[in-house]
Design a protein around this motif. Structure first.
Motif, mmCIF file in Angstrom:
data_model
loop_
_atom_site.group_PDB
_atom_site.id
_atom_site.type_symbol
_atom_site.label_atom_id
_atom_site.label_comp_id
_atom_site.label_asym_id
_atom_site.label_seq_id
_atom_site.Cartn_x
_atom_site.Cartn_y
_atom_site.Cartn_z
ATOM 1 N N LYS A 122 11.071 11.107 -18.690
ATOM 2 C CA LYS A 122 10.616 9.711 -18.627
ATOM 3 C C LYS A 122 11.605 8.867 -17.823
ATOM 4 C CE LYS A 122 9.214 5.999 -21.761
ATOM 5 N NZ LYS A 122 9.031 5.642 -23.166
ATOM 6 N N HIS A 123 12.876 9.065 -18.087
ATOM 7 C CA HIS A 123 13.904 8.321 -17.358
ATOM 8 C C HIS A 123 13.879 8.680 -15.868
ATOM 9 C CE1 HIS A 123 17.617 6.157 -16.672
ATOM 10 N NE2 HIS A 123 18.059 7.207 -16.011
ATOM 11 N N ALA A 124 13.717 9.962 -15.564
ATOM 12 C CA ALA A 124 13.676 10.405 -14.165
ATOM 13 C C ALA A 124 12.491 9.784 -13.432
ATOM 14 C CB ALA A 124 13.610 11.929 -14.103
ATOM 15 N N THR A 125 11.347 9.700 -14.100
ATOM 16 C CA THR A 125 10.174 9.076 -13.486
ATOM 17 C C THR A 125 10.442 7.606 -13.198
ATOM 18 O OG1 THR A 125 8.672 10.607 -14.590
ATOM 19 C CG2 THR A 125 7.725 8.529 -13.818
ATOM 20 N N ASN A 160 11.754 3.307 -9.355
ATOM 21 C CA ASN A 160 12.673 2.252 -8.931
ATOM 22 C C ASN A 160 13.163 2.454 -7.506
ATOM 23 O OD1 ASN A 160 12.618 0.449 -11.041
ATOM 24 N ND2 ASN A 160 14.278 1.440 -12.147
ATOM 25 N N GLN A 161 13.280 3.696 -7.058
ATOM 26 C CA GLN A 161 13.708 3.959 -5.686
ATOM 27 C C GLN A 161 12.694 3.441 -4.672
ATOM 28 O OE1 GLN A 161 14.338 8.188 -5.654
ATOM 29 N NE2 GLN A 161 16.417 8.025 -6.481
ATOM 30 N N VAL A 162 11.438 3.353 -5.082
ATOM 31 C CA VAL A 162 10.368 2.886 -4.210
ATOM 32 C C VAL A 162 10.330 1.355 -4.171
ATOM 33 C CG1 VAL A 162 7.847 2.871 -3.922
ATOM 34 C CG2 VAL A 162 9.007 4.973 -4.621
ATOM 35 N N LEU A 163 10.835 0.720 -5.227
ATOM 36 C CA LEU A 163 10.732 -0.732 -5.366
ATOM 37 C C LEU A 163 11.893 -1.462 -4.685
ATOM 38 C CD1 LEU A 163 9.790 -0.867 -9.165
ATOM 39 C CD2 LEU A 163 8.235 -0.900 -7.205
ATOM 40 N N SER A 164 11.631 -2.686 -4.324
ATOM 41 C CA SER A 164 12.691 -3.560 -3.801
ATOM 42 C C SER A 164 13.567 -3.999 -4.978
ATOM 43 C CB SER A 164 12.070 -4.796 -3.139
ATOM 44 O OG SER A 164 11.485 -5.632 -4.126
ATOM 45 N N PRO A 165 14.766 -4.530 -4.712
ATOM 46 C CA PRO A 165 15.618 -4.994 -5.820
ATOM 47 C C PRO A 165 14.920 -6.024 -6.720
ATOM 48 C CG PRO A 165 16.911 -4.840 -3.823
ATOM 49 C CD PRO A 165 15.467 -4.590 -3.429
ATOM 50 N N ALA A 216 0.838 -1.199 0.000
ATOM 51 C CA ALA A 216 0.000 0.000 0.000
ATOM 52 C C ALA A 216 0.876 1.254 0.000
ATOM 53 C CB ALA A 216 -0.931 -0.004 1.215
ATOM 54 N N GLN A 217 1.973 1.225 0.769
ATOM 55 C CA GLN A 217 2.881 2.371 0.822
ATOM 56 C C GLN A 217 3.531 2.616 -0.548
ATOM 57 O OE1 GLN A 217 3.436 4.581 3.206
ATOM 58 N NE2 GLN A 217 4.983 5.655 2.009
ATOM 59 N N GLN A 218 3.980 1.555 -1.204
ATOM 60 C CA GLN A 218 4.585 1.693 -2.534
ATOM 61 C C GLN A 218 3.568 2.251 -3.523
ATOM 62 O OE1 GLN A 218 5.895 -2.407 -2.970
ATOM 63 N NE2 GLN A 218 8.037 -1.725 -3.051
ATOM 64 N N GLU A 219 2.354 1.751 -3.444
ATOM 65 C CA GLU A 219 1.307 2.217 -4.353
ATOM 66 C C GLU A 219 1.069 3.719 -4.171
ATOM 67 O OE1 GLU A 219 -3.395 1.370 -5.370
ATOM 68 O OE2 GLU A 219 -2.337 0.014 -4.024
ATOM 69 N N THR A 220 1.004 4.168 -2.938
ATOM 70 C CA THR A 220 0.796 5.588 -2.654
ATOM 71 C C THR A 220 1.942 6.425 -3.202
ATOM 72 O OG1 THR A 220 -0.448 5.060 -0.657
ATOM 73 C CG2 THR A 220 0.466 7.275 -0.803
ATOM 74 N N GLU A 221 3.172 5.996 -2.960
ATOM 75 C CA GLU A 221 4.338 6.745 -3.422
ATOM 76 C C GLU A 221 4.410 6.787 -4.951
ATOM 77 O OE1 GLU A 221 8.101 5.862 -1.454
ATOM 78 O OE2 GLU A 221 6.984 5.200 0.328
ATOM 79 N N ILE A 222 4.136 5.675 -5.583
ATOM 80 C CA ILE A 222 4.177 5.628 -7.046
ATOM 81 C C ILE A 222 3.062 6.484 -7.635
ATOM 82 C CG2 ILE A 222 3.856 4.115 -9.055
ATOM 83 C CD1 ILE A 222 5.484 1.999 -7.482
ATOM 84 N N LYS A 223 1.909 6.472 -7.003
ATOM 85 C CA LYS A 223 0.802 7.311 -7.457
ATOM 86 C C LYS A 223 1.216 8.788 -7.441
ATOM 87 C CE LYS A 223 -4.167 7.696 -6.839
ATOM 88 N NZ LYS A 223 -5.326 7.189 -6.091
ATOM 89 N N GLU A 224 1.909 9.201 -6.386
ATOM 90 C CA GLU A 224 2.390 10.589 -6.288
ATOM 91 C C GLU A 224 3.429 10.884 -7.371
ATOM 92 O OE1 GLU A 224 3.823 10.957 -2.270
ATOM 93 O OE2 GLU A 224 1.803 10.850 -1.427
ATOM 94 N N ILE A 225 4.321 9.937 -7.620
ATOM 95 C CA ILE A 225 5.342 10.106 -8.656
ATOM 96 C C ILE A 225 4.687 10.262 -10.027
ATOM 97 C CG2 ILE A 225 7.198 8.911 -9.912
ATOM 98 C CD1 ILE A 225 7.963 7.643 -7.142
ATOM 99 N N LEU A 226 3.706 9.411 -10.305
ATOM 100 C CA LEU A 226 3.020 9.476 -11.601
ATOM 101 C C LEU A 226 2.232 10.777 -11.754
ATOM 102 C CD1 LEU A 226 1.796 5.776 -11.990
ATOM 103 C CD2 LEU A 226 3.676 6.912 -13.197
ATOM 104 N N ALA A 227 1.650 11.266 -10.665
ATOM 105 C CA ALA A 227 0.905 12.531 -10.737
ATOM 106 C C ALA A 227 1.851 13.693 -11.049
ATOM 107 C CB ALA A 227 0.167 12.790 -9.424
ATOM 108 N N ALA A 228 3.006 13.724 -10.390
ATOM 109 C CA ALA A 228 3.981 14.783 -10.663
ATOM 110 C C ALA A 228 4.507 14.675 -12.091
ATOM 111 C CB ALA A 228 5.136 14.703 -9.657
ATOM 112 N N SER A 229 4.730 13.453 -12.529
ATOM 113 C CA SER A 229 5.207 13.207 -13.891
ATOM 114 C C SER A 229 4.174 13.668 -14.907
ATOM 115 C CB SER A 229 5.496 11.712 -14.066
ATOM 116 O OG SER A 229 5.769 11.404 -15.397
ATOM 117 N N LYS A 230 2.919 13.412 -14.622
ATOM 118 C CA LYS A 230 1.842 13.806 -15.531
ATOM 119 C C LYS A 230 1.833 15.320 -15.724
ATOM 120 C CE LYS A 230 -3.128 13.905 -15.988
ATOM 121 N NZ LYS A 230 -4.390 13.813 -15.284
#
Length: 156
Positions: free
Chosen positions: A116-119, A124-129, A53-67
Protein backbone atom coordinates in the motif's frame (compact mmCIF):
# COMPACT_ATOMS: atom_id res chain seq x y z
CA UNK A 1 -2.15 -23.74 33.79
CA UNK A 2 -1.54 -25.84 30.68
CA UNK A 3 -5.28 -25.85 29.87
CA UNK A 4 -5.40 -22.09 30.31
CA UNK A 5 -2.70 -21.74 27.67
CA UNK A 6 -4.72 -23.81 25.20
CA UNK A 7 -7.89 -21.93 26.05
CA UNK A 8 -6.12 -18.62 25.36
CA UNK A 9 -4.84 -19.90 22.03
CA UNK A 10 -8.28 -21.24 21.13
CA UNK A 11 -9.88 -17.87 21.90
CA UNK A 12 -7.23 -16.12 19.80
CA UNK A 13 -7.93 -18.43 16.89
CA UNK A 14 -11.67 -18.01 17.23
CA UNK A 15 -11.26 -14.24 17.19
CA UNK A 16 -9.06 -14.41 14.11
CA UNK A 17 -11.53 -16.71 12.41
CA UNK A 18 -14.68 -14.66 13.00
CA UNK A 19 -13.38 -11.08 12.91
CA UNK A 20 -13.52 -10.84 9.07
CA UNK A 21 -17.24 -11.63 9.26
CA UNK A 22 -17.84 -8.51 11.35
CA UNK A 23 -15.61 -6.19 9.35
CA UNK A 24 -17.52 -3.45 7.62
CA UNK A 25 -16.34 -2.47 4.19
CA UNK A 26 -16.40 1.21 3.42
CA UNK A 27 -15.58 2.98 0.23
CA UNK A 28 -12.02 3.58 1.36
CA UNK A 29 -11.69 1.00 4.11
CA UNK A 30 -10.98 -1.74 1.62
CA UNK A 31 -8.37 -2.14 -1.07
CA UNK A 32 -9.58 -1.88 -4.65
CA UNK A 33 -10.92 -5.35 -5.34
CA UNK A 34 -12.67 -4.79 -8.62
CA UNK A 35 -12.53 -2.46 -11.56
CA UNK A 36 -15.41 -0.34 -10.28
CA UNK A 37 -13.65 0.50 -7.01
CA UNK A 38 -10.41 1.22 -8.88
CA UNK A 39 -12.25 3.50 -11.27
CA UNK A 40 -13.91 5.27 -8.33
CA UNK A 41 -10.53 5.83 -6.68
CA UNK A 42 -9.12 7.22 -9.90
CA UNK A 43 -12.14 9.50 -10.34
CA UNK A 44 -11.68 10.88 -6.81
CA UNK A 45 -8.02 11.57 -7.48
CA UNK A 46 -8.87 13.15 -10.81
CA UNK A 47 -11.48 15.45 -9.27
CA UNK A 48 -9.55 16.45 -6.17
CA UNK A 49 -6.10 16.80 -7.73
CA UNK A 50 -7.00 18.09 -11.20
CA UNK A 51 -4.92 15.42 -12.92
CA UNK A 52 -3.61 15.84 -16.44
CA UNK A 53 -4.40 13.16 -19.01
CA UNK A 54 -0.82 11.87 -18.72
CA UNK A 55 -1.04 11.68 -14.91
CA UNK A 56 -4.37 9.89 -15.15
CA UNK A 57 -2.91 7.29 -17.52
CA UNK A 58 0.13 6.69 -15.32
CA UNK A 59 -1.92 6.43 -12.13
CA UNK A 60 -4.33 4.05 -13.84
CA UNK A 61 -1.37 1.78 -14.68
CA UNK A 62 -0.07 2.01 -11.11
CA UNK A 63 -3.47 1.09 -9.69
CA UNK A 64 -3.82 -1.84 -12.11
CA UNK A 65 -0.43 -3.25 -11.07
CA UNK A 66 -1.31 -2.67 -7.42
CA UNK A 67 -4.61 -4.48 -7.87
CA UNK A 68 -2.87 -7.57 -9.24
CA UNK A 69 -0.37 -7.63 -6.38
CA UNK A 70 -3.07 -7.07 -3.76
CA UNK A 71 -5.24 -9.86 -5.15
CA UNK A 72 -2.32 -12.28 -4.80
CA UNK A 73 -1.64 -11.09 -1.24
CA UNK A 74 -5.31 -11.40 -0.28
CA UNK A 75 -5.43 -14.94 -1.64
CA UNK A 76 -2.40 -15.86 0.47
CA UNK A 77 -4.10 -14.35 3.52
CA UNK A 78 -7.29 -16.33 2.83
CA UNK A 79 -5.32 -19.56 2.62
CA UNK A 80 -3.54 -18.84 5.90
CA UNK A 81 -6.82 -17.90 7.59
CA UNK A 82 -8.39 -21.19 6.44
CA UNK A 83 -5.44 -23.14 7.84
CA UNK A 84 -5.79 -21.29 11.15
CA UNK A 85 -9.47 -22.17 11.25
CA UNK A 86 -8.68 -25.83 10.61
CA UNK A 87 -6.12 -25.87 13.43
CA UNK A 88 -8.61 -24.27 15.79
CA UNK A 89 -11.10 -27.07 15.05
CA UNK A 90 -8.62 -29.91 15.54
CA UNK A 91 -8.94 -32.10 18.62
CA UNK A 92 -5.29 -31.61 19.53
CA UNK A 93 -3.45 -28.38 19.11
CA UNK A 94 -0.35 -28.33 16.91
CA UNK A 95 1.31 -25.46 18.74
CA UNK A 96 4.34 -25.19 16.47
CA UNK A 97 2.14 -25.04 13.35
CA UNK A 98 -0.12 -22.51 15.02
CA UNK A 99 2.86 -20.28 15.83
CA UNK A 100 4.15 -20.65 12.28
CA UNK A 101 0.80 -19.63 10.79
CA UNK A 102 0.39 -16.67 13.15
CA UNK A 103 3.87 -15.45 12.15
CA UNK A 104 2.99 -15.99 8.50
CA UNK A 105 -0.22 -14.03 8.96
CA UNK A 106 1.72 -11.20 10.57
CA UNK A 107 4.19 -11.16 7.68
CA UNK A 108 1.34 -11.11 5.18
CA UNK A 109 -0.21 -8.16 6.95
CA UNK A 110 3.13 -6.35 6.80
CA UNK A 111 3.41 -7.20 3.09
CA UNK A 112 -0.01 -5.61 2.48
CA UNK A 113 0.99 -2.46 4.35
CA UNK A 114 4.27 -2.24 2.43
CA UNK A 115 2.48 -2.73 -0.90
CA UNK A 116 0.00 0.00 0.00
CA UNK A 117 2.80 2.39 0.89
CA UNK A 118 4.69 1.54 -2.33
CA UNK A 119 1.58 2.27 -4.40
CA UNK A 120 1.12 5.62 -2.67
CA UNK A 121 4.82 6.46 -3.25
CA UNK A 122 4.53 5.57 -6.95
CA UNK A 123 1.43 7.74 -7.30
CA UNK A 124 3.22 10.61 -5.56
CA UNK A 125 6.05 10.39 -8.10
CA UNK A 126 3.51 11.19 -10.81
CA UNK A 127 2.06 14.18 -8.92
CA UNK A 128 3.38 17.71 -8.67
CA UNK A 129 4.48 18.93 -5.20
CA UNK A 130 1.17 20.79 -4.78
CA UNK A 131 -0.83 17.74 -5.78
CA UNK A 132 1.22 15.61 -3.38
CA UNK A 133 0.26 17.93 -0.52
CA UNK A 134 -3.41 17.77 -1.52
CA UNK A 135 -3.22 14.00 -1.85
CA UNK A 136 -1.68 13.66 1.61
CA UNK A 137 -4.31 15.98 3.13
CA UNK A 138 -7.05 13.96 1.47
CA UNK A 139 -5.51 10.71 2.74
CA UNK A 140 -5.26 12.06 6.29
CA UNK A 141 -8.89 13.15 6.12
CA UNK A 142 -9.96 9.64 5.04
CA UNK A 143 -7.96 8.10 7.87
CA UNK A 144 -9.63 10.46 10.33
CA UNK A 145 -13.06 9.41 9.08
CA UNK A 146 -12.14 5.73 9.32
CA UNK A 147 -10.80 6.18 12.85
CA UNK A 148 -13.97 7.93 13.92
CA UNK A 149 -16.10 5.18 12.37
CA UNK A 150 -14.09 2.51 14.19
CA UNK A 151 -14.54 4.34 17.47
CA UNK A 152 -18.31 4.56 16.92
CA UNK A 153 -18.40 0.88 16.01
CA UNK A 154 -16.42 -0.06 19.10
CA UNK A 155 -18.81 1.85 21.35
CA UNK A 156 -21.86 -0.07 20.10
Amino acid sequence: MHNLKYLTLALLLATLAISPAFAKSGQYGKACENGEQQATRLEHLKERLDLTAQQETEIKEILAASKERNEALREEKRTTRKELQEISRAETLDESRLRELVRKQSDQRADMMIAKHATRARINQVLSPEQQEQHEAFRQQRQGHRGAARNRQGQQ
